[in-house]
Design an enzyme around this catalytic site. Structure first.
Site, PDB file in Angstrom:
ATOM      1  N   GLY A  70      -0.006 -55.481  82.804  1.00  8.16           N
ATOM      2  CA  GLY A  70       1.285 -56.054  83.155  1.00  8.16           C
ATOM      3  C   GLY A  70       2.115 -56.292  81.906  1.00  8.16           C
ATOM      4  N   GLY A  99      -2.742 -54.762  85.360  1.00 11.81           N
ATOM      5  CA  GLY A  99      -1.791 -54.391  86.396  1.00 11.81           C
ATOM      6  C   GLY A  99      -1.864 -52.935  86.793  1.00 11.81           C
ATOM      7  CD  GLU A 117      -7.807 -58.272  82.808  1.00 13.54           C
ATOM      8  OE1 GLU A 117      -7.049 -57.404  83.260  1.00 13.54           O
ATOM      9  OE2 GLU A 117      -9.042 -58.108  82.743  1.00 13.54           O
ATOM     10  CG  ASP A 171      -5.028 -60.580  87.274  1.00  8.63           C
ATOM     11  OD1 ASP A 171      -5.342 -59.655  86.500  1.00  8.63           O
ATOM     12  OD2 ASP A 171      -3.848 -60.964  87.400  1.00  8.63           O
TER      13      ASP A 171
END
Length: 358
Positions: free
Chosen positions: A69, A118, A141, A149
């Site tokens: 992301g 993402g 992450e 996530d």
């Protein structure tokens, strides 16, 4: 060049295919809120268009399909205290991840390069996940004070043995061979065949037929080769016990895994461990809700911003985490990240409403 060539994402029909093109090569095709919204609208429209038989997702040429992301923007928003803007992004991104997982038409992602964060969310939830020659998956992450996530709570615990735990805690990369043999990717197709493959899809060849005709065998990679060690050590009752097991091994693979874990944020390791142990049987809705609970707390903490500073902004690679070691982590503190959000819980009413409209 036309304005379309400058768009962050290009969604258009090509014959029987709804095509999606991630178009931020200078930013490693990082996913923005605008891209999330445009892809969501396209999926809503195409799902009820009888002329569209499949959705094909690819990316502008760079070393990455999508490296995650827009971390810099999220950093700036968080530092400014604008958590509402951050959560707008994650809320819509997580709804899109779920939308892709439940999509009623073949969703074919052509991944030829790095895919992280993402980028994983807009590709590996698809029905057909194609690994090209340069495929390289990672969920790193925990190294920036965050957590795996975009649905990692759903798909990592479902991988064979303890490989999901290994990927979550180490941030290690999986190549095309490992991705196929672990189930992260559906098949391997040589990158040189991508154009012919997508042409066949646009001409109406059923996705399963096109995949079966184009796929090639590929040998497993180092993760699969070290399954016995991974399944033994990453079955530990906590991140600390996993590290102790790795330290007791004599292989370079174990040493590399231990070294990788020791470079991560202790709190993030503890959160990721909990994700991988309690969420293996969650539905996609439950998994995305669980992740939204976590991210709603992480964005108000300090490790996420310190991790970005150390690895992306200043690049001194010397983060000062909130906790100095795993020994300082109180299990009750970890519990708070998984607690319900009440009125702020992630819901999917809007997604269902869009389905009813189109």
């Amino acid at each position: 060049m036309t304005a379309m060539s400058e768009a962050e994402i290009i969604c258009e029909r090509r014959g029987a295919s709804g095509t999606v093109f991630l178009n931020r090569p200078q930013a490693l095709n990082a996913i923005t809120l605008n891209m999330v919204r445009q892809l969501t609208r396209a999926l809503d429209k195409w799902e009820h268009d009888s002329a569209i038989q499949n959705v094909v997702v690819s990316a502008a040429e760079s070393k990455a399909f999508s490296a995650g992301g827009d971390i810099r923007l999220l950093y700036e928003q968080g530092r400014a205290g604008d958590h509402a803007a951050q959560l707008d992004f994650w809320r819509e991104e997580y709804r899109l991840n779920r939308r892709i997982r439940l999509y009623s038409k073949p969703y074919i992602a052509l991944v030829d390069g790095i895919v992280m964060g993402g980028g994983v969310g807009v590709s590996l939830h698809g029905s057909h996940r194609i690994a090209g020659d340069k495929f390289s998956f990672a969920m790193p992450e925990v190294g920036i004070g965050f957590f795996p996530d975009v649905g990692a709570t759903y798909f990592l615990p479902r991988l064979p043995g303890k490989t999901g735990m290994y990927l979550a805690l180490t941030g290690a990369r999986a190549d095309a061979g490992d991705a196929v043999h672990l189930g992260l990717a559906s098949v391997y197709i040589k990158s040189s065949l991508f154009n012919d493959f997508t042409k066949a899809l646009s001409e109406g060849e059923p996705a399963d037929d096109a995949v079966a005709r184009s796929r090639s065998d590929i040998p497993p990679g180092p993760i699969t080769a070290n399954r016995v060690l991974i399944d033994r050590c990453f079955a530990g009752s906590g991140a600390g016990e996993i590290l102790a097991c790795l330290d007791a091994e004599s292989s370079s693979f174990a040493a590399d895994a231990a070294r990788a874990m020791r470079g991560k944020a202790p709190l993030s390791l503890s959160i990721a461990y909990r994700q991988m142990t309690v969420d293996g049987n969650l539905s996609i809705d439950e998994a995305m809700q669980r992740e939204f609970r976590i991210v709603s707390r992480v964005c108000r903490g300090t490790d996420f911003y310190e991790g970005i500073r150390a690895t992306i902004l200043d690049k001194d690679f010397a983060p000062h985490w909130r906790h100095r070691s795993l020994d300082e982590i109180d299990p009750e503190e970890v519990d708070t990240y998984f607690a319900p959000l009440g009125a702020d819980e992630l819901t999917f009413e809007n997604a269902r409403a869009r389905e009813a409209v189109f």
